[in-house]
Design a protein around this motif. Structure first.
Motif: not given
Length: 252
Positions: A101, A43, A103, A67, A46-48, A79-83
């Motif tokens: 963001g 993890e 996958r 990042r 950034d939560g990705s 699995d990338v969190r949007k930013d």
């Protein structure tokens, strides 16, 4: 003396606070490595979520502007969190992948770095090893598409279609190959096999095959190779499996 020591301590504390607030990449740099047949899930800050495959090495370096992830060996599924304020960049050999963001999967093999997209879109660039400039125009990949950056080339291959469900299938213990060189299949097999598999003859390296098998069935896959390729299997040694050209064996 006490006053000078206090002043010096306060000055150092002020510098440390400034560094923490600026959040330079090196301050949050983390290195992850896996062994044969080992996978881990990471993890990111950034939560990705990053799934790291066997015999792989990855470094995470985030700062306020971007990042950044460096994949120096093996394979990873992102699995990338949007930013929208910070780009997500993956560097693998001479290839840079940029997203906000999505996958996608990045695989480093002996012949090429392969990028496959399961969801969203990514942008690929080839970069020089000596100077920070692109070697070819950026290429966009959408969900269900795949492209490669070949080791002995400077550009990117044509985009090919790939079922999104097969992207990162190694995470569920399955490997899929279509028109793939034997050297690349065996390189992957060695990341799961406790017994090293050696290709003894150069004539075998670039022979192409289509295959699909479970990561728990490496031995069965090896045993089936003589049915589709002109090779023999030498298991006379307990510490290695050797693949030899069938024509070479027949001449000896």
């Amino acid at each position: 003396l006490h006053r000078l020591a206090y002043t010096g301590f306060a000055f150092l504390a002020l510098i440390a606070a400034a560094i923490a607030l600026s959040r330079p990449a090196w301050l949050f740099s983390n290195i992850y490595e896996t062994q044969i047949a080992e996978t881990i899930q990471i993890e990111a800050p950034d939560g990705s979520i990053i799934d790291l495959g066997p015999e792989s090495r990855l470094r995470i370096a985030y700062d306020n502007q971007k990042r950044q992830v460096f994949l120096s060996a093996g394979e990873a599924f992102f699995d990338v969190r949007k930013d929208s304020d910070r780009r997500f960049l993956v560097t693998a050999d001479e290839t840079e992948i940029e997203v906000t963001g999505t996958r996608f999967n990045v695989h480093q093999g002996p012949s090429a770095t392969t990028i496959s997209v399961a969801e969203g879109a990514v942008q690929l660039r080839r970069k020089s090893k000596t100077i920070n400039e692109t070697k070819a125009a950026p290429l966009q990949l959408l969900a269900g598409q795949q492209a490669q950056a070949r080791i002995n080339d400077t550009g990117l291959t044509k985009v090919v279609d790939m079922a999104p469900a097969k992207v990162g299938a190694w995470r569920t213990g399955r490997l899929h190959y279509s028109d793939t060189a034997l050297r690349d299949v065996i390189a992957d097999a060695n990341r799961y096999s406790q017994t090293p598999i050696i290709i003894a003859d150069e004539s075998l390296l670039d022979m192409k095959l289509v295959a699909a098998f479970k990561t728990s069935q490496i031995d069965a896959m090896i045993d089936g190779l003589p049915e589709i390729l002109p090779l023999t299997i030498d298991r006379s040694s307990t510490d290695r499996i050797v693949l030899r050209s069938a024509s070479r064996d027949s001449s000896e």
